[in-house]
Design an enzyme around this catalytic site. Sequence first.
Site, PDB file in Angstrom:
ATOM      1  N   CYS A 112       0.809  -1.224   0.000  1.00 22.08           N
ATOM      2  CA  CYS A 112       0.000   0.000   0.000  1.00 22.08           C
ATOM      3  C   CYS A 112       0.841   1.273   0.000  1.00 22.08           C
ATOM      4  O   CYS A 112       0.315   2.369  -0.216  1.00 22.08           O
ATOM      5  CB  CYS A 112      -0.942   0.004   1.199  1.00 22.08           C
ATOM      6  SG  CYS A 112      -1.898  -1.495   1.333  1.00 22.08           S
ATOM      7  N   HIS A 247      -3.377   6.856   2.155  1.00 20.03           N
ATOM      8  CA  HIS A 247      -3.811   5.541   1.689  1.00 20.03           C
ATOM      9  C   HIS A 247      -5.173   5.262   2.319  1.00 20.03           C
ATOM     10  O   HIS A 247      -5.398   5.514   3.501  1.00 20.03           O
ATOM     11  CB  HIS A 247      -2.788   4.489   2.115  1.00 20.03           C
ATOM     12  CG  HIS A 247      -3.280   3.091   1.946  1.00 20.03           C
ATOM     13  ND1 HIS A 247      -3.849   2.652   0.770  1.00 20.03           N
ATOM     14  CD2 HIS A 247      -3.320   2.034   2.810  1.00 20.03           C
ATOM     15  CE1 HIS A 247      -4.216   1.391   0.918  1.00 20.03           C
ATOM     16  NE2 HIS A 247      -3.911   0.996   2.138  1.00 20.03           N
ATOM     17  N   ASN A 277     -10.172  -0.561   0.027  1.00 17.73           N
ATOM     18  CA  ASN A 277      -8.709  -0.430   0.054  1.00 17.73           C
ATOM     19  C   ASN A 277      -8.158  -1.024  -1.246  1.00 17.73           C
ATOM     20  O   ASN A 277      -8.225  -2.234  -1.448  1.00 17.73           O
ATOM     21  CB  ASN A 277      -8.183  -1.176   1.287  1.00 17.73           C
ATOM     22  CG  ASN A 277      -6.665  -1.208   1.364  1.00 17.73           C
ATOM     23  OD1 ASN A 277      -5.971  -0.872   0.404  1.00 17.73           O
ATOM     24  ND2 ASN A 277      -6.152  -1.631   2.505  1.00 17.73           N
TER      25      ASN A 277
HETATM   26  O1  UT7 Z   1      -3.678  -1.436   3.983  1.00 19.69           O
HETATM   27  C1  UT7 Z   1      -3.272  -2.202   5.047  1.00 19.69           C
HETATM   28  C2  UT7 Z   1      -4.097  -3.511   5.081  1.00 19.69           C
HETATM   29  N1  UT7 Z   1      -4.784  -3.728   6.316  1.00 19.69           N
HETATM   30  C3  UT7 Z   1      -5.822  -3.027   6.771  1.00 19.69           C
HETATM   31  O2  UT7 Z   1      -6.186  -2.066   6.190  1.00 19.69           O
HETATM   32  C4  UT7 Z   1      -6.510  -3.486   8.024  1.00 19.69           C
HETATM   33  C5  UT7 Z   1      -6.626  -2.415   9.066  1.00 19.69           C
HETATM   34  N2  UT7 Z   1      -7.564  -2.847  10.101  1.00 19.69           N
HETATM   35  C6  UT7 Z   1      -8.882  -2.610  10.012  1.00 19.69           C
HETATM   36  O3  UT7 Z   1      -9.343  -1.961   9.109  1.00 19.69           O
HETATM   37  C7  UT7 Z   1      -9.754  -3.134  11.140  1.00 19.69           C
HETATM   38  O4  UT7 Z   1      -8.958  -3.678  12.171  1.00 19.69           O
HETATM   39  C8  UT7 Z   1     -10.789  -4.213  10.662  1.00 19.69           C
HETATM   40  C9  UT7 Z   1     -11.865  -3.518   9.812  1.00 19.69           C
HETATM   41  C10 UT7 Z   1     -10.110  -5.296   9.847  1.00 19.69           C
HETATM   42  C11 UT7 Z   1     -11.498  -4.824  11.844  1.00 19.69           C
HETATM   43  O5  UT7 Z   1     -12.127  -3.808  12.624  1.00 19.69           O
HETATM   44  P1  UT7 Z   1     -11.930  -3.780  14.220  1.00 19.69           P
HETATM   45  O6  UT7 Z   1     -12.709  -2.635  14.690  1.00 19.69           O
HETATM   46  O7  UT7 Z   1     -10.453  -3.806  14.495  1.00 19.69           O
HETATM   47  O8  UT7 Z   1     -12.643  -5.102  14.644  1.00 19.69           O
HETATM   48  P2  UT7 Z   1     -12.056  -6.347  15.465  1.00 19.69           P
HETATM   49  O9  UT7 Z   1     -11.122  -7.140  14.623  1.00 19.69           O
HETATM   50  O10 UT7 Z   1     -11.595  -5.871  16.811  1.00 19.69           O
HETATM   51  O11 UT7 Z   1     -13.369  -7.189  15.692  1.00 19.69           O
HETATM   52  C12 UT7 Z   1     -14.440  -6.703  16.517  1.00 19.69           C
HETATM   53  C13 UT7 Z   1     -15.575  -7.715  16.448  1.00 19.69           C
HETATM   54  C14 UT7 Z   1     -15.114  -9.158  16.681  1.00 19.69           C
HETATM   55  O12 UT7 Z   1     -16.161  -9.835  17.350  1.00 19.69           O
HETATM   56  P3  UT7 Z   1     -16.095 -10.075  18.953  1.00 19.69           P
HETATM   57  O13 UT7 Z   1     -14.840 -10.880  19.164  1.00 19.69           O
HETATM   58  O14 UT7 Z   1     -16.061  -8.710  19.539  1.00 19.69           O
HETATM   59  O15 UT7 Z   1     -17.350 -10.830  19.218  1.00 19.69           O
HETATM   60  C15 UT7 Z   1     -15.004  -9.722  15.286  1.00 19.69           C
HETATM   61  O16 UT7 Z   1     -15.178 -11.107  15.234  1.00 19.69           O
HETATM   62  O17 UT7 Z   1     -16.151  -7.682  15.152  1.00 19.69           O
HETATM   63  C16 UT7 Z   1     -16.144  -9.022  14.587  1.00 19.69           C
HETATM   64  N3  UT7 Z   1     -15.968  -8.899  13.154  1.00 19.69           N
HETATM   65  C17 UT7 Z   1     -16.987  -8.716  12.309  1.00 19.69           C
HETATM   66  N4  UT7 Z   1     -18.321  -8.634  12.525  1.00 19.69           N
HETATM   67  C18 UT7 Z   1     -19.107  -8.453  11.440  1.00 19.69           C
HETATM   68  C19 UT7 Z   1     -14.802  -8.898  12.452  1.00 19.69           C
HETATM   69  N5  UT7 Z   1     -15.061  -8.730  11.140  1.00 19.69           N
HETATM   70  C20 UT7 Z   1     -16.411  -8.624  11.028  1.00 19.69           C
HETATM   71  C21 UT7 Z   1     -17.288  -8.437   9.947  1.00 19.69           C
HETATM   72  N6  UT7 Z   1     -18.611  -8.343  10.202  1.00 19.69           N
HETATM   73  N7  UT7 Z   1     -16.833  -8.319   8.677  1.00 19.69           N
END
Ligand code: UT7
Length: 322
Positions: A112, A247, A277
Amino acid sequence: MTGVKIRACAHYVPSAVLDNHKISTWVDTTDEWIVKRTGVSERRISEGENTSDLCIQVAKQILEASGTAPEDIDMVLVATFTPDYGTPSVACLVQAEIGATNAFAFDLSAACSGFVYGVSVAQKFLLTKQYKNVLVIGADVLSKVTDWSDRGSSILFGDGAGGVLLSADEEGFFAERLRSRGDRVINGGFAEVVNPFSQRERGEYDFLKLDGQEVFNFAVKEASANISEILEQTGMTIDDIDFIVPHQANSRIIEGIAKKLKTSLEKFYVNIQRYGNTSAASIPIALSEMFKEGKLKQGSGKKVILVGFGGGLTWGSVLLSI
Ligand code: UT7
């Protein structure tokens, strides 16, 4: 002379739109969750076009918009980590297709951050005065390496390409701060040795794997620190900067960077809602839209910071005048 002039800027995205509702029919997620946690509403997905196909569209638009003959292009640089082949490079495919017969061409892999690294590399070649017209394109077809059964990553990504034609600019301003940390990784794409001796099954590393939260925290912390460093290096303050083109990884990351820099979100261009992204393509797609919307005008002298962060880990900024 250290500056570069953006002589033309263009982008191209596949026509097929994949919205959150459609994704929620195959993984356990909702449109509401995705919009709230990432800012993404929809993304473009290739229905067969490969990375070079997207780049060729961008290159053709740039030649036309700038009135440049293909033979006058000295160098073609494509930033991508999803090339069509190991060899030839995407840049060579572009060079051949547009007839840039006097150019040399190569790809650069920095995920990225690729476009920001690419602009930096181009500026060094332009500084030598041996090269006058450099095409820098950022492009990725992430749908090739996305694990569509993983709700933690598949909701994030889209396909696209964007690029610029750069020339040296006597009056232009240019500064940069590029960084890497190879010990902190996002795994992704064609990484495993699978051959008769490796005793490995194809699978785990064929697709992008990321620890979302770790990348999120890294991005907010390092991108904001990086911008502060470039400002300190140039003796400027955030108020001297007209736009920050980040980005597009997650709208909350962009909000986090703005907060850390104690500046308004208005300074940041955000279009993640439409494209997700798109890795190396996200910054040049944003730039291209800014020119189309009249936010940026060639020769306006506006000071813009491009900031990339992602796999490698890689990150970095360039500060340039438009
Ligand atoms: O360009 C570089 C490449 N990488 C990135 O851009 C990734 C950067 N990171 C992010 O954008 C965020 O960390 C994510 C969007 C990937 C995840 O968001 P988050 O706010 O960090 O969520 P989390 O991983 O802490 O998950 C929170 C909850 C979890 O459930 P519990 O354990 O609280 O019950 C996940 O299982 O949300 C759940 N979850 C979802 N729920 C519905 C994770 N993905 C999803 C989903 N839909 N797609």
